[in-house]
Design an enzyme around this catalytic site. Sequence first.
Site, PDB file in Angstrom:
ATOM      1  N   HIS A 216      11.297  55.037  10.609  1.00 15.31           N
ATOM      2  CA  HIS A 216      11.647  56.120  10.192  1.00 15.31           C
ATOM      3  C   HIS A 216      12.870  56.095   9.457  1.00 15.31           C
ATOM      4  O   HIS A 216      12.906  56.119   8.480  1.00 15.31           O
ATOM      5  CB  HIS A 216      12.167  56.882  10.778  1.00 15.31           C
ATOM      6  CG  HIS A 216      12.121  58.379  10.675  1.00 15.31           C
ATOM      7  ND1 HIS A 216      11.474  58.934   9.710  1.00 15.31           N
ATOM      8  CD2 HIS A 216      12.930  59.358  11.398  1.00 15.31           C
ATOM      9  CE1 HIS A 216      12.377  60.534   9.307  1.00 15.31           C
ATOM     10  NE2 HIS A 216      13.242  61.116  10.589  1.00 15.31           N
TER      11      HIS A 216
ATOM     12  N   ASP B 169       5.079  55.361   8.060  1.00 16.87           N
ATOM     13  CA  ASP B 169       5.230  55.981   6.945  1.00 16.87           C
ATOM     14  C   ASP B 169       4.274  54.777   5.664  1.00 16.87           C
ATOM     15  O   ASP B 169       5.230  54.489   5.714  1.00 16.87           O
ATOM     16  CB  ASP B 169       6.488  56.119   7.160  1.00 16.87           C
ATOM     17  CG  ASP B 169       7.521  57.291   7.214  1.00 16.87           C
ATOM     18  OD1 ASP B 169       6.368  58.550   7.747  1.00 16.87           O
ATOM     19  OD2 ASP B 169       8.428  56.860   6.900  1.00 16.87           O
TER      20      ASP B 169
ATOM     21  N   HIS C 101      15.218  53.765   7.247  1.00 16.49           N
ATOM     22  CA  HIS C 101      15.184  52.602   6.074  1.00 16.49           C
ATOM     23  C   HIS C 101      16.951  51.967   6.246  1.00 16.49           C
ATOM     24  O   HIS C 101      17.478  51.164   5.398  1.00 16.49           O
ATOM     25  CB  HIS C 101      15.518  53.382   4.820  1.00 16.49           C
ATOM     26  CG  HIS C 101      14.553  54.575   4.520  1.00 16.49           C
ATOM     27  ND1 HIS C 101      13.609  54.666   5.389  1.00 16.49           N
ATOM     28  CD2 HIS C 101      14.361  55.266   4.018  1.00 16.49           C
ATOM     29  CE1 HIS C 101      12.641  55.711   5.146  1.00 16.49           C
ATOM     30  NE2 HIS C 101      13.013  56.431   4.253  1.00 16.49           N
TER      31      HIS C 101
ATOM     32  N   HIS D   7      18.732  60.608   9.637  1.00 18.19           N
ATOM     33  CA  HIS D   7      17.647  60.864  10.541  1.00 18.19           C
ATOM     34  C   HIS D   7      18.557  60.737  12.334  1.00 18.19           C
ATOM     35  O   HIS D   7      17.569  60.466  13.266  1.00 18.19           O
ATOM     36  CB  HIS D   7      16.507  59.918  10.952  1.00 18.19           C
ATOM     37  CG  HIS D   7      15.989  60.027   9.400  1.00 18.19           C
ATOM     38  ND1 HIS D   7      14.967  60.732   9.530  1.00 18.19           N
ATOM     39  CD2 HIS D   7      14.649  59.124   8.805  1.00 18.19           C
ATOM     40  CE1 HIS D   7      14.353  60.849   8.095  1.00 18.19           C
ATOM     41  NE2 HIS D   7      14.340  59.909   7.717  1.00 18.19           N
TER      42      HIS D   7
END
Length: 454
Positions: free
Chosen positions: A345, A186, A347, A318
Amino acid sequence: MSLLKVLFVLVTIAAACAGVCNGGVTSSFVRKSQPSTCMPIDTFPPPPGYNAPEQVHITQGDHDGKSMIISWVTPLEREPNYVIFWEANSKNKHKIHSRITSYRYYTYESGYIHHATIKGLKHDTLYNYQLGTGDAVRRFSFTTPPKVGPDVPYTFGDLGQTYDSNETFEHYYSNPKGQAVLFAGDLSYADDHPYHNNNRWDSWGRFVEKSMAYQPWIWTVGNHEIDFAPELGENVPFKPYMHRYRVPYKASKSTSPLWYSIKRASAYIILLSSYSAYGKYTPQYNWLEQELPKVNRAETPWLIVLLHSPWYNSNNYHYMEGESMRVMFESWFVEHKVDIVFAGHVHSYERTDRFSNVRYNITNELSTPVKDPSAPVYITIGDGGNQEGLANNFSEPQPSYSAFREASYGHGMLDIKNRTHAHFTWHRNHDNEPVAADSHWMLNRYWHPEEENN
Ligand SMILES: [Fe+2]
């Protein structure tokens, strides 16, 4: 290690464990959790000078650290299309030409994206390099890694997603110990902007240049690199990322830049793609099956894997997204005694104890993870800070595999000492850099597979 540092580590651990050390720690640290705001796109303007090279970044260019890929963008013209480099203690300069690529994405047209691979570098040597001409000359430097070997100390910075906020990046940047960055995916979050505004890829490249131009960032792809948008006529996954960021995948016999390996100092690092096929018979599956037995722990004791979507994540955010990949590959990781798996992925930050879940066969009901001395420690470091905000919704009770978790932004440092010991620390942004909010001595699974009593 100094006595002072030992005391500091002990104090940190004691503080973290106070009253709750029987089954893992959910940190009570609370920070404001509103989503970070996105900085204006012109926060990091292009450098001065006509057609000045920008978005300079480097990464390892071969399997064992004697090559570097130098990448940059010239916004207006293809030339100058070369890098001049020299050893810092020599006046003998060399010139390497770049390969140039560019792309269109919806209505966006990229600048000229240069990639130049410098080969045959000396180990453990400071090099200077220069890009551009006239009033747009820019100079940078990097240090090559030491020769690969079993007891070579080395310090990796560990970062999950960043975005165009200064906080995590500046915090890592202020730590002088990091020699290379293991990045868990990311990058720019351009896809969160209207029409995947690819100008955000450019502004992000300018934002992180002050680190990436000087030390290699080792790339893993995340979901924000996919940029799959058929509604915009953009049907090629990973298109902007693949044009902008190059990796030495062929050196590890991979057929895709999305999964590959490198050796650096005493570490063997495998980078996997959570967003490419990994089922049986697929290219990534076949590559990893052949790759793991190649790792020579007598040469590189530390076996580290990076992937984006975590397999062990007790955050409701997630949750279970990494499960199918775990089902495919976890038994291999245990068999080959992987030391550490870094994921992004999610946070928030989480570190596991050594647990595995490889017994389950759909009918035997053995679906609970169990302690396993051959299993990796899983570290979710996807807390770089992004505009989606913090993931502060942990599942309760804390699962037995989860050793420490906290919903803060931060970064990790992996300080490999020798073939048996490595020290991992996690630094939340709200503290001064020397403060470790979590700290863990890793014992090598091949050379010293004892229980880690942290
Ligand atoms: Fe992600």
